[in-house]
Design a protein around this motif. Structure first.
Motif, PDB file in Angstrom:
ATOM      1  N   SER A   1       0.835  -1.213   0.000  1.00  0.00           N
ATOM      2  CA  SER A   1       0.000   0.000   0.000  1.00  0.00           C
ATOM      3  C   SER A   1       0.865   1.255   0.000  1.00  0.00           C
ATOM      4  O   SER A   1       0.551   2.231  -0.689  1.00  0.00           O
ATOM      5  CB  SER A   1      -0.929   0.007   1.222  1.00  0.00           C
TER       6      SER A   1
ATOM      7  N   GLU B   1      -4.430  -4.099  -5.673  1.00  0.00           N
ATOM      8  CA  GLU B   1      -3.532  -4.587  -4.618  1.00  0.00           C
ATOM      9  C   GLU B   1      -4.150  -5.791  -3.931  1.00  0.00           C
ATOM     10  O   GLU B   1      -5.279  -5.739  -3.464  1.00  0.00           O
ATOM     11  CB  GLU B   1      -3.269  -3.499  -3.559  1.00  0.00           C
TER      12      GLU B   1
ATOM     13  N   ASP C   1      -5.120   1.062   4.840  1.00  0.00           N
ATOM     14  CA  ASP C   1      -4.977   1.530   3.464  1.00  0.00           C
ATOM     15  C   ASP C   1      -5.538   2.940   3.324  1.00  0.00           C
ATOM     16  O   ASP C   1      -4.959   3.779   2.654  1.00  0.00           O
ATOM     17  CB  ASP C   1      -5.700   0.594   2.499  1.00  0.00           C
TER      18      ASP C   1
HETATM   19 MG   LIG Z   1      -1.913  -3.049   2.035  1.00  0.00          MG
END
Ligand SMILES: [Mg+2]
Ligand SMILES: Nc1nc2c(ncn2[C@@H]2O[C@H](COP(=O)(O)OP(=O)(O)OP(=O)(O)O)[C@@H](O)[C@H]2O)c(=O)[nH]1
Length: 305
Positions: free
Chosen positions: A61, A146, A97
């Motif tokens: 992230s 992600e 995040d």
């Molecule tokens: Mg992450």
């Protein structure tokens, strides 16, 4: 004016809210979406789909955040889908995040969304597929997915991407070697992140050596291994450049076909299974299977008849 035309107009207005609402409907598998999909897919502009995966906590992230800053400097509108597989590793990942992406929270040309998998991975590939289509129609390019690379399913999701970046760390223990091997298989680019820690350059050299002797992958060159420090930004411009460069490779005619085929098969299979599951009467057949009054092949054939 049709629903679909309204939706597209809203999506293309540059506002984030219509896109957020659409993703909520996608996550909920809202049946009214089906009528909109043909136009949604047609409106796609072919954004570069970049997968970022790697072990929990490797800095994915943070690295996506740093890449986003780099892409924004180039004037690109960045879409990010963080897939939360609800694995034991990612407790609190959504909040984390959000905090990490705060750098871009006020920037409407950055769209970030965590997608939950409703407790299991079923439906995630197709939900991700539709979500990517929505971001693409809204004009985000690149679109980053992600995923935590902790299991086969997550690796598969990473493969939805045209360009898959695997994020490693210098001091990975032996217990994660298996994860690592599975991940390296899908890597188009490897980022050894936390380059500020001792051993990063050595880890990169080891990976390069390992990849050059791995064999079995005659159809492609070993993926480039770059050292990055997501927190300070070292190596991030080079990583962004490598991602762009890979895009050209991924879009050569033969390559595109292989990628597209894999992606389409998986997501389509999942959609078909789910649609079939809606129509079928599983309960009775499962009872019969449990009672052994029917055999599995006959049961499957009957379900699909
Ligand atoms: Mg992450
Ligand atoms: N020293 C150092 N720490 C880093 C670097 N990149 C990320 N971190 C730290 O590593 C921790 C995990 O970073 P994340 O970006 O959340 O990692 P992640 O891979 O997204 O984690 P999950 O999504 O939970 O799997 C955070 O405390 C980051 O600040 C780096 O380059 N150097």
């Amino acid at each position: 004016m049709t629903d679909a035309a309204d939706l597209l107009r809203e999506l293309q207005s540059g506002e984030r809210r219509p896109l957020a609402r659409l993703l909520t409907r996608i996550e909920a598998d809202d049946p009214s979406l089906r009528a909109l999909l043909p136009q949604l897919f047609k409106a796609g502009r072919g954004a570069h789909l970049v997968g970022v995966t790697g072990p929990p906590g490797s800095g994915k992230s943070t690295l996506v955040n740093a890449l986003t800053a780099e892409w924004r400097r180039g004037g690109r509108r960045v879409g990010i889908l963080a897939i939360d597989p609800s694995s034991p590793y990612t407790g609190g990942a959504i909040m984390g995040d959000r905090i990490r992406m705060m750098d871009h929270a006020a920037d409407r040309d950055v769209f970030m969304r965590s997608m939950a998998a409703r407790g299991e991975l079923g439906g995630l590939a197709s939900a991700t597929w539709l979500a990517v289509a929505a971001l693409d129609a809204a004009g985000y390019d690149p679109i980053v997915i992600e995923t935590v690379g902790a299991g086969q399913s997550e690796v598969e999701i990473a493969r939805l991407a045209e360009t898959t970046v695997v994020v490693e760390v210098p001091d990975m223990g032996d217990e994660v070697q298996a994860i690592k091997a599975g991940l390296l298989e899908v890597a188009d680019i490897i980022a050894v992140n936390k380059g500020d820690r001792p051993g990063a350059d050595r880890a990169a050299r080891q990976l390069r050596a390992m990849l050059s002797t791995a064999g079995g992958r005659v159809e492609r060159k070993p993926p480039p291994v770059l050292v990055t420090t997501a927190t300070g930004g070292d190596g991030v411009p080079e990583l962004a450049a490598a991602i762009d460069k890979h895009r050209q490779v991924a879009r050569q005619p033969g390559q595109l076909h292989a990628r597209a085929e894999h992606q389409l098969r998986r997501a389509l299979g999942e959609l078909a299974t789910r649609r079939a599951a809606e129509r079928l009467d599983w309960a009775a057949t499962v009872d019969e299977l449990a009672d052994r009054t029917i055999d599995p092949l006959t049961a499957a054939a009957r379900l699909l008849a």
